[in-house]
Design a protein around this motif. Structure first.
Motif, short mmCIF file in Angstrom:
data_model
loop_
_atom_site.label_atom_id
_atom_site.label_comp_id
_atom_site.label_asym_id
_atom_site.label_seq_id
_atom_site.Cartn_x
_atom_site.Cartn_y
_atom_site.Cartn_z
N VAL A 87 35.48 60.59 16.68
CA VAL A 87 35.95 61.92 16.28
C VAL A 87 35.52 62.97 17.29
O VAL A 87 36.29 63.85 17.67
CB VAL A 87 35.44 62.28 14.85
N GLU A 88 34.29 62.86 17.77
CA GLU A 88 33.77 63.78 18.77
C GLU A 88 34.59 63.70 20.06
O GLU A 88 34.94 64.72 20.66
CB GLU A 88 32.32 63.39 19.07
N ALA A 89 34.92 62.50 20.49
CA ALA A 89 35.72 62.31 21.70
C ALA A 89 37.12 62.87 21.51
O ALA A 89 37.68 63.53 22.40
CB ALA A 89 35.79 60.84 22.08
N TYR A 90 37.71 62.66 20.34
CA TYR A 90 39.03 63.20 20.05
C TYR A 90 39.02 64.72 20.10
O TYR A 90 39.90 65.35 20.68
CB TYR A 90 39.50 62.71 18.67
N GLN A 91 38.01 65.32 19.50
CA GLN A 91 37.91 66.78 19.50
C GLN A 91 37.74 67.29 20.93
O GLN A 91 38.31 68.34 21.28
CB GLN A 91 36.76 67.23 18.61
N VAL A 93 38.86 65.88 23.68
CA VAL A 93 40.16 65.75 24.35
C VAL A 93 41.10 66.86 23.90
O VAL A 93 41.84 67.44 24.72
CB VAL A 93 40.78 64.36 24.09
N MET A 94 41.06 67.20 22.63
CA MET A 94 41.94 68.25 22.11
C MET A 94 41.55 69.63 22.69
O MET A 94 42.40 70.51 22.77
CB MET A 94 41.92 68.29 20.59
N ARG A 95 40.30 69.81 23.07
CA ARG A 95 39.87 71.09 23.64
C ARG A 95 40.26 71.24 25.10
O ARG A 95 40.19 72.33 25.65
CB ARG A 95 38.35 71.21 23.52
N MET A 96 40.63 70.14 25.73
CA MET A 96 40.99 70.20 27.16
C MET A 96 42.26 71.01 27.35
O MET A 96 43.19 70.92 26.58
CB MET A 96 41.22 68.79 27.71
N GLN A 97 42.25 71.79 28.43
CA GLN A 97 43.45 72.56 28.77
C GLN A 97 44.25 71.79 29.80
O GLN A 97 43.70 71.21 30.73
CB GLN A 97 43.06 73.92 29.32
N VAL A 98 45.55 71.81 29.59
CA VAL A 98 46.43 71.06 30.51
C VAL A 98 46.83 71.91 31.67
O VAL A 98 47.07 73.04 31.66
CB VAL A 98 47.67 70.56 29.76
#
Length: 98
Positions: A87-91, A93-98
């Motif tokens: 869950v921490e890794a998913y969060q 990744v979701m915070r990364m800006q493209v």
């Protein structure tokens, strides 16, 4: 020193790559998680079964019941820690800006 590294490198590579499966046999991440959860569930069920047998007097060795209980507890704790890391890794990744 160089001779030692030449001897160890093939050994280490063989140890690492002996467990690698061909692509056709590689299980997906989801399947690995399902299998792990089944093992945790089996450990919990075994612990419950032995506890009930201890209560009814079918099992005389308390240490067997305690070992099964600890295995189930540790496997559940490890599963929860893995879930937390996923869950921490998913969060992250979701915070990364493209």
């Amino acid at each position: 020193m160089e001779k030692i590294s030449q001897i160890q490198t093939p050994f280490i590579q063989n140890q690492l790559f002996n467990n690698v499966k061909p692509e056709s046999k590689v299980e997906g991440f989801g399947q690995v998680l399902k299998d792990a959860l089944k093992e945790v569930s089996a450990a919990q069920n075994e612990s419950d079964k032995l506890t009930n047998q201890l209560i009814t007097g079918e099992v005389q060795d308390v240490h067997e019941v305690m070992i099964a209980s600890q295995k189930a507890s540790l496997s559940l704790q490890m599963t929860m820690q893995v879930r937390n890391k996923v869950v921490e890794a998913y969060q992250e990744v979701m915070r990364m800006q493209v």
